[in-house]
Enzyme design. Structure first.
Site, PDB file in Angstrom:
ATOM      1  N   HIS A  14       0.879  -1.195   0.000  1.00 26.76           N
ATOM      2  CA  HIS A  14       0.000   0.000   0.000  1.00 26.76           C
ATOM      3  C   HIS A  14       0.903   1.227   0.000  1.00 26.76           C
ATOM      4  O   HIS A  14       1.502   1.569   1.030  1.00 26.76           O
ATOM      5  CB  HIS A  14      -0.904   0.006   1.239  1.00 26.76           C
ATOM      6  CG  HIS A  14      -1.823   1.191   1.310  1.00 26.76           C
ATOM      7  ND1 HIS A  14      -3.165   1.077   1.528  1.00 26.76           N
ATOM      8  CD2 HIS A  14      -1.594   2.528   1.203  1.00 26.76           C
ATOM      9  CE1 HIS A  14      -3.728   2.276   1.546  1.00 26.76           C
ATOM     10  NE2 HIS A  14      -2.776   3.179   1.360  1.00 26.76           N
ATOM     11  N   HIS A 137     -10.327   0.774   2.174  1.00 26.26           N
ATOM     12  CA  HIS A 137     -10.110   1.792   3.213  1.00 26.26           C
ATOM     13  C   HIS A 137     -11.280   1.665   4.172  1.00 26.26           C
ATOM     14  O   HIS A 137     -12.380   2.099   3.866  1.00 26.26           O
ATOM     15  CB  HIS A 137     -10.030   3.197   2.609  1.00 26.26           C
ATOM     16  CG  HIS A 137      -9.737   4.241   3.656  1.00 26.26           C
ATOM     17  ND1 HIS A 137      -8.545   4.918   3.710  1.00 26.26           N
ATOM     18  CD2 HIS A 137     -10.470   4.684   4.706  1.00 26.26           C
ATOM     19  CE1 HIS A 137      -8.558   5.738   4.756  1.00 26.26           C
ATOM     20  NE2 HIS A 137      -9.725   5.630   5.370  1.00 26.26           N
ATOM     21  N   ASP A 248       1.533   2.535   3.562  1.00 27.54           N
ATOM     22  CA  ASP A 248       0.694   3.728   3.429  1.00 27.54           C
ATOM     23  C   ASP A 248       1.551   4.989   3.485  1.00 27.54           C
ATOM     24  O   ASP A 248       1.084   6.037   3.949  1.00 27.54           O
ATOM     25  CB  ASP A 248      -0.411   3.762   4.493  1.00 27.54           C
ATOM     26  CG  ASP A 248      -1.514   4.755   4.164  1.00 27.54           C
ATOM     27  OD1 ASP A 248      -1.594   5.221   3.007  1.00 27.54           O
ATOM     28  OD2 ASP A 248      -2.301   5.076   5.072  1.00 27.54           O
TER      29      ASP A 248
END
Ligand code: NCD
Ligand code: ZN
Length: 344
Positions: A14, A137, A248
């Protein structure tokens, strides 16, 4: 005492690379250590179609440092208008490795996300048929729901109903932040996985809010109480195949972070591996680092693990406080402790 660790080259499941000048500035921070990454599609405008994903992939390849063999694994941004045939074709061609579900309004550049989940049912059913994972998400956007509860409520109200309605759909719960998410992932079968970021293993909500507000620790989903951070650390270091790394890493310029209403995102690409080695060592789980960073992710995505290796040495790591970009500096995540493990 262990002095070096050698693991297969890691992948990041991610990652936000952005575009243009920002892409060129941050890409080397990932390609230095990582072989592949799942590339988030939340550009402006978002990467919705296979053609847009192909063009974005080419821009990433064009920005690669010389000699890099980094492979961007593209995703499509799910909208209520997404065409199941386009998704299936982009998957069949090998271009697209996942579809990303943003609840509309949940985070940065998510305005085109999904509000009415019934509208995306045909796409989800097609994805279940062809085995294409849905990256989620997992936060509700209902303003009535406290921001610290939005992940747990999403699991009950959205994720679990979607999974029940779409048997066989392969799902990645992304950047999980709660013990609720850990428990839900553990109760599911092999069609469900969960990624964990580097920063959520390190910070809890006190880091953001106690003793002054620290915008560089603000990301979405927001870090929760300490009990949740401990659950994430236990999950990441457990060796369970369902948990793997998705950093992320989400660069924003300092100018966009340090505002009355600043952007969400922690930029961890530069020092993620050193931080993870420290976390795993503290948890007495250095032998499980490779599973988390390099084995569990490819296994879920049906890809071979990397054959190249990377070695970390206990000689102290340094990293820049920020990365320069043409748009201004991007601050690198500060874990708040010294890093013993340097990537060679
Ligand atoms: C991400 C971003 O900046 O694109 N921000 C974040 O806080 N993680 C979006 C996201 O993944 O939620
Ligand atoms: Zn993200």
């Amino acid at each position: 005492m262990t002095q070096t660790i050698t693991i297969r080259r890691p992948d990041d499941w991610h990652l936000h690379l952005r575009d243009g000048a920002m892409l060129r500035a941050v890409l080397p921070e990932t390609t230095r250590h990582f072989a592949r990454a799942i590339i988030m599609p939340n550009l402006v405008p978002p990467v919705v179609t296979g053609a847009q994903a192909a063009a974005y992939r080419q821009r990433i390849l064009d920005a690669l440092p010389q000699g890099s063999d980094f492979a961007p694994l593209m995703t499509l941004y799910l909208t209520e208008e997404t065409d199941p045939h386009d998704v299936a074709a982009a998957h069949a061609s090998g271009l697209v490795h996942a579809v990303k579900l943003y609840p509309a309004g949940a985070t940065t550049n998510s305005a085109s996300g999904v509000a009415n989940f019934d509208k995306v049912r045909p796409v989800l059913e097609r994805m279940a048929e062809i085995g294409l994972p849905l990256c989620v998400h997992g936060e509700v956007t209902d303003p009535q729901i406290d921001i610290f509860d939005r992940e747990a409520v999403f699991i009950d109200r959205v994720l679990d109903p979607i999974r029940r309605a779409t048997p066989g759909l392969r799902v990645v719960m992304e950047h999980i932040t709660t013990s609720d998410a850990v428990s839900y992932a553990r109760a599911a079968g092999p069609d469900l996985a969960a990624t964990i970021t580097t920063h959520h293993l390190v910070i809890n909500r006190n880091h953001i809010l106690a003793g002054g507000i620290r915008p560089h620790y603000y990301c979405l989903p927001v870090a929760k109480r300490e009990v949740h951070r401990l659950a994430l650390r236990a999950a990441a270091t457990s060796g369970e195949a369902r948990f793997f790394l998705g950093t992320d890493s989400a660069p924003h310029t300092d100018a966009n972070k340090l505002l009355p209403c600043g952007c969400a995102g922690c930029f961890t690409a530069s020092n993620t591996l050193s931080i993870l080695a420290q976390v795993f060592e503290t948890e007495d789980a250095l032998d499980r680092l490779e599973g988390f960073t390099s084995l569990n992710g490819p296994a879920f995505y049906g890809l071979p693990a990397n054959t190249a290796k990377v070695t970390l040495e206990r000689s102290g790591a340094t990293y820049p406080s920020h990365i320069e970009t043409a748009d201004g500096p991007v601050t690198v995540f500060d874990p708040g402790f010294a890093l013993d493990w340097k990537v060679l």
